[in-house]
Design a protein around this motif. Sequence first.
Motif, PDB file in Angstrom:
ATOM      1  N   ARG A 116       0.833  -1.208   0.000  1.00  0.00           N
ATOM      2  CA  ARG A 116       0.000   0.000   0.000  1.00  0.00           C
ATOM      3  C   ARG A 116       0.864   1.253   0.000  1.00  0.00           C
ATOM      4  O   ARG A 116       0.500   2.275  -0.613  1.00  0.00           O
ATOM      5  N   ARG A 117       2.015   1.176   0.663  1.00  0.00           N
ATOM      6  CA  ARG A 117       2.922   2.323   0.640  1.00  0.00           C
ATOM      7  C   ARG A 117       3.566   2.492  -0.735  1.00  0.00           C
ATOM      8  O   ARG A 117       3.763   3.620  -1.204  1.00  0.00           O
ATOM      9  N   LEU A 118       3.875   1.390  -1.402  1.00  0.00           N
ATOM     10  CA  LEU A 118       4.488   1.476  -2.730  1.00  0.00           C
ATOM     11  C   LEU A 118       3.500   1.950  -3.784  1.00  0.00           C
ATOM     12  O   LEU A 118       3.875   2.679  -4.710  1.00  0.00           O
ATOM     13  N   ASN A 119       2.244   1.538  -3.673  1.00  0.00           N
ATOM     14  CA  ASN A 119       1.238   1.894  -4.683  1.00  0.00           C
ATOM     15  C   ASN A 119      -0.100   2.122  -3.995  1.00  0.00           C
ATOM     16  O   ASN A 119      -0.851   1.178  -3.754  1.00  0.00           O
ATOM     17  N   LEU A 141      -6.227  -0.117   5.576  1.00  0.00           N
ATOM     18  CA  LEU A 141      -5.608   0.014   4.258  1.00  0.00           C
ATOM     19  C   LEU A 141      -6.434   0.901   3.336  1.00  0.00           C
ATOM     20  O   LEU A 141      -5.874   1.655   2.529  1.00  0.00           O
ATOM     21  N   ASP A 142      -7.759   0.836   3.418  1.00  0.00           N
ATOM     22  CA  ASP A 142      -8.588   1.729   2.613  1.00  0.00           C
ATOM     23  C   ASP A 142      -8.402   3.186   3.042  1.00  0.00           C
ATOM     24  O   ASP A 142      -8.369   4.099   2.202  1.00  0.00           O
ATOM     25  N   GLN A 143      -8.273   3.415   4.343  1.00  0.00           N
ATOM     26  CA  GLN A 143      -8.043   4.774   4.826  1.00  0.00           C
ATOM     27  C   GLN A 143      -6.687   5.287   4.365  1.00  0.00           C
ATOM     28  O   GLN A 143      -6.547   6.449   3.957  1.00  0.00           O
ATOM     29  N   ALA A 144      -5.663   4.436   4.387  1.00  0.00           N
ATOM     30  CA  ALA A 144      -4.343   4.840   3.915  1.00  0.00           C
ATOM     31  C   ALA A 144      -4.372   5.179   2.430  1.00  0.00           C
ATOM     32  O   ALA A 144      -3.738   6.136   1.979  1.00  0.00           O
ATOM     33  N   SER A 145      -5.132   4.406   1.654  1.00  0.00           N
ATOM     34  CA  SER A 145      -5.242   4.689   0.225  1.00  0.00           C
ATOM     35  C   SER A 145      -5.954   6.005  -0.032  1.00  0.00           C
ATOM     36  O   SER A 145      -5.553   6.793  -0.902  1.00  0.00           O
ATOM     37  N   ALA A 146      -7.019   6.281   0.734  1.00  0.00           N
ATOM     38  CA  ALA A 146      -7.758   7.523   0.548  1.00  0.00           C
ATOM     39  C   ALA A 146      -6.902   8.736   0.901  1.00  0.00           C
ATOM     40  O   ALA A 146      -6.928   9.765   0.212  1.00  0.00           O
ATOM     41  N   LEU A 147      -6.125   8.624   1.973  1.00  0.00           N
ATOM     42  CA  LEU A 147      -5.262   9.752   2.352  1.00  0.00           C
ATOM     43  C   LEU A 147      -4.166   9.975   1.319  1.00  0.00           C
ATOM     44  O   LEU A 147      -3.817  11.120   1.005  1.00  0.00           O
ATOM     45  N   ALA A 148      -3.617   8.900   0.776  1.00  0.00           N
ATOM     46  CA  ALA A 148      -2.562   9.052  -0.226  1.00  0.00           C
ATOM     47  C   ALA A 148      -3.089   9.676  -1.505  1.00  0.00           C
ATOM     48  O   ALA A 148      -2.383  10.418  -2.191  1.00  0.00           O
ATOM     49  N   ALA A 149      -4.373   9.386  -1.842  1.00  0.00           N
ATOM     50  CA  ALA A 149      -4.974   9.953  -3.045  1.00  0.00           C
ATOM     51  C   ALA A 149      -5.571  11.321  -2.808  1.00  0.00           C
ATOM     52  O   ALA A 149      -6.148  11.912  -3.723  1.00  0.00           O
ATOM     53  N   GLY A 150      -5.447  11.867  -1.601  1.00  0.00           N
ATOM     54  CA  GLY A 150      -5.976  13.190  -1.304  1.00  0.00           C
ATOM     55  C   GLY A 150      -7.477  13.254  -1.249  1.00  0.00           C
ATOM     56  O   GLY A 150      -8.068  14.317  -1.444  1.00  0.00           O
TER      57      GLY A 150
END
Length: 632
Positions: A116-119, A141-150
Amino acid sequence: MVVCGDDGLAHRLAAELRGVYGEQVTLVVPPSERGVRLPVVGRARATTTALLDRVTAAVGRAGGAGIAEPVGAQQVLEAAEATETVLADAGVERAAALALVYDDDETNIRAALTARRLNPRLRLVLRLYNRRLGQHIEELLDQASALAAGGSDATGFDVSTTVLSDADTAAPALAATAVAGTSKVVQTDGLLLRAVERTPRPGQLPAPGLATLAVLSSNDPAGGDGVGLGADQEPLLLPDAAAVRGATGRGTVVLEQVSYSGPALPPARGAVPFASLFSRRLRWSLAGMAACVIALAIALSAVTRMHPLRAFYLTLLDLFAIDDPAIGQPIGRQILQLLSGLVGLLLLPVLLAAVLEALGTFRTASALRKPPRGLSGHVVLLGLGKIGTRVLTRLRELQIPVVCVESDPDARGLATARRLRVPVVLGDVTQEGVLEAAKIHRAEALLAVTSADTTNLEAALYARSVRPDLRVVLRLYDDDFATAVYRTLRAAHPRASTRSRSVSHLAAPAFAGAMMGRQILGAIPVERRVLLFAAVDVDGHPQLEGKTVAQAFRAGSWRVLALERGVSAGGRQEPAAEEAYEDGGRGVAGAGLVWDLDEAYVLRKSDRVVMAATRVGLAVLLGRRRWEPAGA
């Protein structure tokens, strides 16, 4: 697609993505000297190309069409662990989806956090046995993805995290196969799709049922053995009406029920039922003593003319030798006092026995139970590993009596068996006397789900020697081995039910569907093939949108079973959908689904349907394959 794993599920999943969906797959497995034996997906089907040829031929016979799409490529990387370097080499930064199907939960979680950190836009599918932990990991993991995508979903990627368990996916089918009258089930969120096999009478057509899911291979020993000896004897999945009418003498798999509310589980560990504290003989003894005390109190009240409550009180004092001797009182009172004292002497050993028995019950509440005398009609479950534990839980939910056999005293399923108060026989099933201790001669079925094919086969052969008509369900991983065993057992015991199931074979379609971004409700085995049940949004699927239910049916590929009525942009039910089911529509409690679909109803963009589909049919529905006429 990237698949990382260390057992057969990884290989089957890679074959599923490559052979059915035509995806480019990178498979990350441990080095050859540490890896498990490869699955026989290639040997059983010759090659993935041969698999597609067989599916094309079957679809053509069912009146469908062929598939014209090249098989996806596969790259294999050998690595002991899915570290950041290994994931980068596998191309996770550019991948659309990653499946982590290691047998260890911690390994999958660690690799998922790294990926998740890599992509952040990567679609993740994790194999976790711990269901509660899986829910938290999904949210994290869904929360981490949402934060990374702004917080923006404008990337166009279907970013999601799905946690699945191969044990939970396969357990319903394994448990249901061992239960009389029930062969296959798929359950999710209160919805149960239950399929049963129906054998027609000689000269009659198969009963259509609510929906015909499959036509089985011929049961005629001269014409076929159920595993596809000839092209015309192979099972037909999702046949049309003409195929069903032409299947005279062949059994069918029909949908029988779509809703289910499971019974409550037995008392949790530590909560001992009152009836189990004292034996029946001791309860009758206590009841007899209480009746004697009441009779003495009534007699004392009648003799002395005193109030009944005072008479009962004096009787208790005499019973426990607390009252003064009845010297100088009427003879009746003296006799009753002597009788009360005698009853008190008889009561002392009964009370002592009650105390000792209750203490023994509490002491053995956390111990393993032995099969009770006279037990019959039960299921003998062999193996209490990950799969066996889930199967045990499912059998107890169905209130099926179970006796477990386990050779490892530290197996993870023993705690579950102890909590559910299920009898367990500790011992090696290959040793004489173990199955006899599990009352195999009076059992209804044997369910062998250990991880060793030979152990399961040996148990099945020995059980059949004791009970030739015993229903046997084997967990067999090797397709070629399973086919040979199935044919031999069926030929040797034609009147007995024999089924073979592979956990990875049942679970791989669900994992593959999750990697494609679709919700797979479950899988139902039809002999050695699989039917998938998926919840699909009509929007974005030209094969469904704007078509009637009848037009959306594709023989041999998919069929709409249930409908969740569309919701408009304002949050209200669409009038057209309400009118279509105003008369005769039947909803499924708790699921918001409608059954008994009107074939003339036009599927709308906002609708959501539950479908039964073959693996290739689901791939076509996802747009990973294109159809051509069968003769093209």
